[in-house]
Write a protein that holds these residues in place. Structure first.
Motif, PDB file in Angstrom:
ATOM      1  N   GLN A  57       0.816  -1.221   0.000  1.00 11.56           N
ATOM      2  CA  GLN A  57       0.000   0.000   0.000  1.00 11.56           C
ATOM      3  C   GLN A  57       0.848   1.268   0.000  1.00 11.56           C
ATOM      4  OE1 GLN A  57      -2.499  -0.371   3.466  1.00 11.56           O
ATOM      5  NE2 GLN A  57      -3.800  -1.921   2.514  1.00 11.56           N
ATOM      6  N   LYS A  58       2.174   1.089  -0.072  1.00 13.09           N
ATOM      7  CA  LYS A  58       3.127   2.202  -0.081  1.00 13.09           C
ATOM      8  C   LYS A  58       3.116   3.008   1.214  1.00 13.09           C
ATOM      9  CE  LYS A  58       3.114   2.641  -5.121  1.00 13.09           C
ATOM     10  NZ  LYS A  58       3.815   1.425  -5.303  1.00 13.09           N
ATOM     11  N   SER A  92      12.551   3.251   0.074  1.00 18.34           N
ATOM     12  CA  SER A  92      11.415   4.043  -0.399  1.00 18.34           C
ATOM     13  C   SER A  92      11.209   5.302   0.425  1.00 18.34           C
ATOM     14  CB  SER A  92      10.141   3.193  -0.378  1.00 18.34           C
ATOM     15  OG  SER A  92      10.265   2.110  -1.280  1.00 18.34           O
ATOM     16  N   LEU A  93      11.628   5.266   1.674  1.00 17.80           N
ATOM     17  CA  LEU A  93      11.543   6.444   2.539  1.00 17.80           C
ATOM     18  C   LEU A  93      12.730   7.384   2.344  1.00 17.80           C
ATOM     19  CD1 LEU A  93      10.379   4.689   5.832  1.00 17.80           C
ATOM     20  CD2 LEU A  93       9.039   6.332   4.488  1.00 17.80           C
ATOM     21  N   HIS A  96      18.656   5.793   2.977  1.00 15.11           N
ATOM     22  CA  HIS A  96      19.532   4.897   2.224  1.00 15.11           C
ATOM     23  C   HIS A  96      20.608   4.225   3.075  1.00 15.11           C
ATOM     24  CE1 HIS A  96      17.405   5.873  -1.347  1.00 15.11           C
ATOM     25  NE2 HIS A  96      17.566   7.172  -1.104  1.00 15.11           N
ATOM     26  N   ARG A  97      21.052   4.848   4.136  1.00 12.95           N
ATOM     27  CA  ARG A  97      22.021   4.172   5.017  1.00 12.95           C
ATOM     28  C   ARG A  97      21.377   2.977   5.704  1.00 12.95           C
ATOM     29  NH1 ARG A  97      26.204   8.551   7.517  1.00 12.95           N
ATOM     30  NH2 ARG A  97      26.437   9.724   5.595  1.00 12.95           N
ATOM     31  N   ASN A  98      20.165   3.163   6.194  1.00 12.10           N
ATOM     32  CA  ASN A  98      19.442   2.046   6.807  1.00 12.10           C
ATOM     33  C   ASN A  98      19.116   0.978   5.769  1.00 12.10           C
ATOM     34  OD1 ASN A  98      19.483   3.301   9.299  1.00 12.10           O
ATOM     35  ND2 ASN A  98      17.460   4.197   9.057  1.00 12.10           N
ATOM     36  N   ALA A  99      18.751   1.417   4.573  1.00 12.50           N
ATOM     37  CA  ALA A  99      18.457   0.466   3.504  1.00 12.50           C
ATOM     38  C   ALA A  99      19.699  -0.348   3.163  1.00 12.50           C
ATOM     39  CB  ALA A  99      17.938   1.195   2.266  1.00 12.50           C
TER      40      ALA A  99
END
Length: 176
Positions: A57-58, A92-93, A96-99
């Protein structure tokens, strides 16, 4: 209240659905069949399904929160799938470091991919996403390592080779 056999049937059905969804055969056999184990398995499956629903659902923030909650509170097989999905939510949030951390952790958890094409594919996808996350924050050396490792786990697409080449060029430019 459901009987133990009904609860066991529900757990088996949910485990089979998760196995089909994730592509990991034999997952249902690894669920603890004790009453406490069945409750834990039901909780895990319910929370993962909620996280997946938020992701579809994004609602990435709620998906990330749900995945973190299930990882903190439950031990279960194939956590790398949930960690990979957590990486998708973080990416998506724009976190990018956490990703990157999530994707790399998911890839590192998958050690033997020779006999299982689904695990090989997940490892490759996690490495590609780690490379993309590293690229977005300008960590070219990590991006190069992730893309290079991904080429060894899959039939590398032209996009993967392009991303590897771009990261190598950016790494070279950053060193000058």
């Amino acid at each position: 209240m459901a009987s133990a056999s009904t609860t066991g049937s529900i757990v088996a059905l949910l485990a089979a659905l998760l196995a089909i969804y994730t592509g990991f055969e034999g997952w249902a056999d690894r669920i603890d069949n004790s009453l406490e184990g069945q409750q834990n398995a039901e909780d895990v499956l319910r929370l993962i399904a909620q996280g997946d629903e938020f992701l579809s659902q994004k609602d990435f923030a709620q998906a990330a929160k749900t995945y973190i909650d299930v990882l903190k509170t439950h031990a279960f097989q194939h956590q790398e799938v949930v960690i990979y999905n957590l990486g998708l939510a973080f990416a998506s949030l724009g976190h990018h470091r956490n990703a990157l951390s999530s994707f790399q952790q998911a890839a590192d958890m998958i050690v033997d991919v020779r006999m299982d094409p689904q695990r090989r594919k997940l490892k490759s996808e996690a490495l590609v996403m780690a490379g993309e996350s590293a690229s977005r924050i300008g960590w070219w050396e990590r991006a190069v390592r992730a893309f290079q490792e991904a080429t060894g786990h899959t039939h590398a697409s032209p996009t993967l080779w392009f991303n590897l080449g771009s990261s190598l060029i950016n790494l070279h430019q950053s060193l000058q």
